[in-house]
Design a protein around this motif. Structure first.
Motif: not given
Length: 54
Positions: A28-32
């Motif tokens: 959930q912390d990874r950028p899109g």
């Protein structure tokens, strides 16, 4: 703790294998997906009348 230099390639490989991997961000912390870069009218207008963009 006494650290000595490795004397064989096997010792070096074993030492390197013992290095822990760096922490990875949670899913959930990874950028899109990044927004593609584009020149808008405001940006273009800033250099429109310049003979040379520096």
């Amino acid at each position: 703790m006494h650290i000595t230099d490795t004397e064989t390639m096997e010792e070096l490989i074993a030492d390197c294998a013992a290095i822990p991997a760096p922490p990875q961000p949670a899913e959930q912390d990874r950028p899109g997906t990044p927004t593609p870069w584009a020149v808008d009218e405001t940006c273009y207008a800033q250099v429109d009348q310049l003979d040379e963009y520096v």
